[in-house]
Each structure stands twice: as structure tokens, then as C-alpha cells.
Scaffold this motif. Structure first.
Motif, PDB file in Angstrom:
ATOM      1  N   THR A  60       0.963  -1.290  -0.058  1.00  0.00           N
ATOM      2  CA  THR A  60       0.061   0.042   0.008  1.00  0.00           C
ATOM      3  C   THR A  60       0.814   1.276  -0.037  1.00  0.00           C
ATOM      4  O   THR A  60       1.914   1.267   0.506  1.00  0.00           O
ATOM      5  CB  THR A  60      -0.891   0.086   1.203  1.00  0.00           C
ATOM      6  OG1 THR A  60      -1.865  -1.166   1.127  1.00  0.00           O
ATOM      7  CG2 THR A  60      -1.674   1.205   1.314  1.00  0.00           C
ATOM      8  N   ARG A  61       0.338   2.322  -0.647  1.00  0.00           N
ATOM      9  CA  ARG A  61       1.027   3.512  -0.631  1.00  0.00           C
ATOM     10  C   ARG A  61       0.083   4.663  -0.115  1.00  0.00           C
ATOM     11  O   ARG A  61      -1.324   4.365  -0.380  1.00  0.00           O
ATOM     12  CB  ARG A  61       1.516   4.118  -2.097  1.00  0.00           C
ATOM     13  CG  ARG A  61       2.158   3.067  -2.883  1.00  0.00           C
ATOM     14  CD  ARG A  61       3.608   2.808  -2.486  1.00  0.00           C
ATOM     15  NE  ARG A  61       4.385   4.114  -3.125  1.00  0.00           N
ATOM     16  CZ  ARG A  61       5.125   4.184  -4.245  1.00  0.00           C
ATOM     17  NH1 ARG A  61       4.858   3.290  -5.071  1.00  0.00           N
ATOM     18  NH2 ARG A  61       5.686   5.362  -4.345  1.00  0.00           N
ATOM     19  N   ALA A  74      -6.681  15.717   3.494  1.00  0.00           N
ATOM     20  CA  ALA A  74      -7.173  14.633   2.613  1.00  0.00           C
ATOM     21  C   ALA A  74      -6.298  13.488   2.604  1.00  0.00           C
ATOM     22  O   ALA A  74      -4.950  13.697   2.719  1.00  0.00           O
ATOM     23  CB  ALA A  74      -7.391  15.269   1.211  1.00  0.00           C
ATOM     24  N   THR A  75      -6.699  12.210   2.304  1.00  0.00           N
ATOM     25  CA  THR A  75      -6.017  10.880   2.212  1.00  0.00           C
ATOM     26  C   THR A  75      -6.591   9.924   1.416  1.00  0.00           C
ATOM     27  O   THR A  75      -7.711  10.193   0.930  1.00  0.00           O
ATOM     28  CB  THR A  75      -5.730  10.307   3.295  1.00  0.00           C
ATOM     29  OG1 THR A  75      -7.004   9.734   4.060  1.00  0.00           O
ATOM     30  CG2 THR A  75      -5.037  11.086   4.334  1.00  0.00           C
ATOM     31  N   ALA A  76      -5.786   9.143   0.717  1.00  0.00           N
ATOM     32  CA  ALA A  76      -6.265   7.984  -0.082  1.00  0.00           C
ATOM     33  C   ALA A  76      -5.040   7.061   0.109  1.00  0.00           C
ATOM     34  O   ALA A  76      -3.953   7.391   0.067  1.00  0.00           O
ATOM     35  CB  ALA A  76      -6.502   8.274  -1.595  1.00  0.00           C
ATOM     36  N   PHE A  77      -5.598   5.775  -0.040  1.00  0.00           N
ATOM     37  CA  PHE A  77      -4.377   4.855   0.032  1.00  0.00           C
ATOM     38  C   PHE A  77      -4.765   3.908  -1.102  1.00  0.00           C
ATOM     39  O   PHE A  77      -5.546   3.498  -1.643  1.00  0.00           O
ATOM     40  CB  PHE A  77      -4.979   3.736   1.208  1.00  0.00           C
ATOM     41  CG  PHE A  77      -4.621   4.448   2.809  1.00  0.00           C
ATOM     42  CD1 PHE A  77      -3.518   4.025   3.301  1.00  0.00           C
ATOM     43  CD2 PHE A  77      -5.439   5.249   3.271  1.00  0.00           C
ATOM     44  CE1 PHE A  77      -2.752   4.758   4.505  1.00  0.00           C
ATOM     45  CE2 PHE A  77      -5.277   5.572   4.496  1.00  0.00           C
ATOM     46  CZ  PHE A  77      -3.962   5.466   5.242  1.00  0.00           C
ATOM     47  N   LEU A  78      -3.536   3.878  -2.009  1.00  0.00           N
ATOM     48  CA  LEU A  78      -3.322   3.267  -3.192  1.00  0.00           C
ATOM     49  C   LEU A  78      -2.670   1.527  -2.638  1.00  0.00           C
ATOM     50  O   LEU A  78      -1.521   1.582  -2.265  1.00  0.00           O
ATOM     51  CB  LEU A  78      -2.397   3.960  -4.209  1.00  0.00           C
ATOM     52  CG  LEU A  78      -3.019   5.152  -4.658  1.00  0.00           C
ATOM     53  CD1 LEU A  78      -2.569   6.211  -3.618  1.00  0.00           C
ATOM     54  CD2 LEU A  78      -2.326   5.450  -5.874  1.00  0.00           C
ATOM     55  N   THR A  79      -3.679   0.738  -3.009  1.00  0.00           N
ATOM     56  CA  THR A  79      -3.216  -0.617  -2.592  1.00  0.00           C
ATOM     57  C   THR A  79      -3.182  -1.456  -3.662  1.00  0.00           C
ATOM     58  O   THR A  79      -4.320  -1.727  -4.408  1.00  0.00           O
ATOM     59  CB  THR A  79      -4.411  -1.154  -1.638  1.00  0.00           C
ATOM     60  OG1 THR A  79      -4.281  -0.103  -0.492  1.00  0.00           O
ATOM     61  CG2 THR A  79      -3.805  -2.446  -1.034  1.00  0.00           C
ATOM     62  N   PHE A  80      -2.089  -2.143  -3.787  1.00  0.00           N
ATOM     63  CA  PHE A  80      -1.660  -2.946  -5.001  1.00  0.00           C
ATOM     64  C   PHE A  80      -2.599  -4.188  -4.867  1.00  0.00           C
ATOM     65  O   PHE A  80      -2.784  -4.884  -3.798  1.00  0.00           O
ATOM     66  CB  PHE A  80      -0.216  -3.350  -5.102  1.00  0.00           C
ATOM     67  CG  PHE A  80       0.576  -2.375  -5.285  1.00  0.00           C
ATOM     68  CD1 PHE A  80       0.753  -1.824  -6.594  1.00  0.00           C
ATOM     69  CD2 PHE A  80       1.224  -1.714  -4.007  1.00  0.00           C
ATOM     70  CE1 PHE A  80       1.564  -0.782  -6.780  1.00  0.00           C
ATOM     71  CE2 PHE A  80       2.071  -0.820  -4.460  1.00  0.00           C
ATOM     72  CZ  PHE A  80       2.392  -0.140  -5.708  1.00  0.00           C
ATOM     73  N   ASN A  81      -3.217  -4.895  -5.972  1.00  0.00           N
ATOM     74  CA  ASN A  81      -3.783  -6.017  -5.879  1.00  0.00           C
ATOM     75  C   ASN A  81      -2.659  -7.297  -5.804  1.00  0.00           C
ATOM     76  O   ASN A  81      -1.839  -7.319  -6.669  1.00  0.00           O
ATOM     77  CB  ASN A  81      -4.689  -6.185  -7.085  1.00  0.00           C
ATOM     78  CG  ASN A  81      -5.563  -7.295  -7.105  1.00  0.00           C
ATOM     79  OD1 ASN A  81      -5.484  -8.191  -6.402  1.00  0.00           O
ATOM     80  ND2 ASN A  81      -6.793  -7.006  -7.646  1.00  0.00           N
ATOM     81  N   TRP A  89      -3.869  -3.667 -11.925  1.00  0.00           N
ATOM     82  CA  TRP A  89      -4.706  -2.443 -11.540  1.00  0.00           C
ATOM     83  C   TRP A  89      -4.574  -2.263  -9.953  1.00  0.00           C
ATOM     84  O   TRP A  89      -4.157  -3.485  -9.286  1.00  0.00           O
ATOM     85  CB  TRP A  89      -6.384  -2.576 -11.771  1.00  0.00           C
ATOM     86  CG  TRP A  89      -6.892  -3.819 -11.474  1.00  0.00           C
ATOM     87  CD1 TRP A  89      -6.955  -5.009 -12.057  1.00  0.00           C
ATOM     88  CD2 TRP A  89      -7.591  -4.335 -10.245  1.00  0.00           C
ATOM     89  NE1 TRP A  89      -7.826  -6.142 -11.477  1.00  0.00           N
ATOM     90  CE2 TRP A  89      -8.044  -5.438  -9.994  1.00  0.00           C
ATOM     91  CE3 TRP A  89      -7.896  -3.613  -9.025  1.00  0.00           C
ATOM     92  CZ2 TRP A  89      -8.689  -5.903  -9.351  1.00  0.00           C
ATOM     93  CZ3 TRP A  89      -8.486  -4.173  -8.052  1.00  0.00           C
ATOM     94  CH2 TRP A  89      -9.128  -5.105  -8.211  1.00  0.00           C
ATOM     95  N   LEU A  90      -4.784  -1.267  -9.065  1.00  0.00           N
ATOM     96  CA  LEU A  90      -4.710  -1.240  -7.838  1.00  0.00           C
ATOM     97  C   LEU A  90      -6.148  -0.771  -7.251  1.00  0.00           C
ATOM     98  O   LEU A  90      -7.022  -0.146  -7.935  1.00  0.00           O
ATOM     99  CB  LEU A  90      -3.738  -0.154  -7.321  1.00  0.00           C
ATOM    100  CG  LEU A  90      -3.499   1.147  -7.845  1.00  0.00           C
ATOM    101  CD1 LEU A  90      -4.538   2.014  -7.298  1.00  0.00           C
ATOM    102  CD2 LEU A  90      -2.107   1.649  -7.696  1.00  0.00           C
ATOM    103  N   TRP A  91      -6.328  -0.761  -6.015  1.00  0.00           N
ATOM    104  CA  TRP A  91      -7.469  -0.404  -5.264  1.00  0.00           C
ATOM    105  C   TRP A  91      -7.097   1.161  -4.588  1.00  0.00           C
ATOM    106  O   TRP A  91      -5.941   1.316  -4.384  1.00  0.00           O
ATOM    107  CB  TRP A  91      -7.738  -1.252  -3.946  1.00  0.00           C
ATOM    108  CG  TRP A  91      -8.356  -2.643  -4.423  1.00  0.00           C
ATOM    109  CD1 TRP A  91      -7.996  -3.862  -4.430  1.00  0.00           C
ATOM    110  CD2 TRP A  91      -9.748  -2.700  -4.731  1.00  0.00           C
ATOM    111  NE1 TRP A  91      -8.804  -4.571  -4.768  1.00  0.00           N
ATOM    112  CE2 TRP A  91     -10.087  -4.181  -4.934  1.00  0.00           C
ATOM    113  CE3 TRP A  91     -10.860  -1.926  -5.058  1.00  0.00           C
ATOM    114  CZ2 TRP A  91     -11.203  -4.701  -5.339  1.00  0.00           C
ATOM    115  CZ3 TRP A  91     -12.245  -2.596  -5.266  1.00  0.00           C
ATOM    116  CH2 TRP A  91     -12.158  -3.874  -5.591  1.00  0.00           C
TER     117      TRP A  91
END
Length: 174
Positions: A60-61, A74-81, A89-91
Motif C-alpha cells: 500500500t502507498r 485529505a488522504t487516499a491509500f493506493l493498494t496493490f492487488n 490494477w490497484l485499489w
């Protein structure tokens, strides 16, 4: 004034507390980020620890947006599949803008920063996210380029007698 975004900031006590406070404030304002009000920082802490573990493991990033005062806004977590057939693709998880900053276009800015970040990652061709139905989030994400690709009716139980659809959205990057 706009937010300043940073991918993979140093995890300091101030950042941790800023994310926890943001998450609690968004949840208590009715945001659909995994909790329903009322929620306290201590309720959220175990979920944030799970995100931090995934970050430490390289799964996760974290993307953070800071306001003009340097506060986490603000935040968002970019999570690798991790599935071997779906690594292209990532979540996008825990997409949040603090309630005091909403209505200024910062949500669009956050999604644009997440897209820009995802485009820098090798092999990533799309971003997927889910959102809770019943509050129009799918329309917001749609206006940012995401397409609805699936829906599970009544999959999210907010409260007894209040079931919402789980909506799957996709943003192709190629």
C-alpha cells in the motif's frame, strides 16, 4: 488555496494523529469510510495500523493532502492487488477530504493526485474503488472519470433496516 499532495510521506506521530483525526471527523460527518457515527479515534486506530502494516510490506502507498497550515486535510491509500492475475490494477481506499474543506474541489484534486501517482507505478493500468450507495458518491466519482462496473444491492448495512449498495468503480489509465 489548494492542497499540497505527497505520496509516501514519512510516518511521524503528527501524521498518524492527523490521519486518525481526519478519519474520525469524516466518519462523524457521515462520510462513508468504513465507520458510522459516532466513532472515536481509538475505534479507528486498529484500521489505520492495518494500513501502515500494508505500507511497511510494500502493498500500500499513502497519498496525503495538506492544507495551507500543513494539517492533514485529505488522504487516499493506493493498494496493490496481490492476486497474480490482477496485478495490473490497484485499489483506492479510504478516500477522504476533511469536512471543513469540502465544496472547494479538493475531492477532485485528491482523485487527480491519486491518478497521477498511479500512473507513475510500473504496470498499473487502472484504479478500482468501491463506494456506498445512497448518497450520490457514484455520481461524484463518475464526474471524475470513473465508470460504474458493478453493484451489489444491499451489501453494506449501515444500521438495522438501512442497507446500501456496494458500487464498484473503475478508472482506466491506458
Amino acid at each position: 488555496m489548494s492542497l499540497t499532495f505527497e505520496l509516501d510521506p514519512a510516518i511521524t506521530p503528527a501524521l498518524r494523529e492527523g490521519v486518525l483525526t481526519l478519519w474520525a471527523d469524516v466518519s462523524n460527518a457521515g462520510g462513508s469510510v468504513g465507520f458510522v457515527p459516532p466513532v472515536a479515534v481509538d475505534d479507528i486506530r486498529p484500521e489505520l495500523v492495518k494500513h501502515f502494516v500494508a505500507m511497511a510490506e510494500g502493498r500500500t502507498r499513502l497519498l496525503v493532502g495538506r492544507d495551507e497550515e500543513g494539517a492533514v486535510a485529505a488522504t487516499a491509500f493506493l493498494t496493490f492487488n496481490m492476486h497474480r492475475l490482477m496485478r495490473h490494477w490497484l485499489w483506492l481506499y479510504t478516500v477522504m477530504v476533511h469536512p471543513r474543506h469540502q465544496g472547494r474541489g479538493y475531492g477532485r484534486d485528491l482523485l487527480a493526485a491519486a491518478e497521477e501517482s498511479a500512473r507513475t507505478l510500473d504496470g498499473i493500468e487502472a484504479i478500482r474503488l468501491t463506494c456506498r450507495g445512497g448518497i450520490g458518491l457514484e455520481h461524484f466519482y463518475g464526474s471524475c472519470g470513473y465508470k460504474e462496473v458493478g453493484r451489489v444491492p444491499g451489501a453494506i448495512r449501515v444500521a438495522p433496516g438501512d442497507d446500501r449498495d456496494d458500487i464498484f468503480m473503475l478508472l482506466p489509465l491506458t
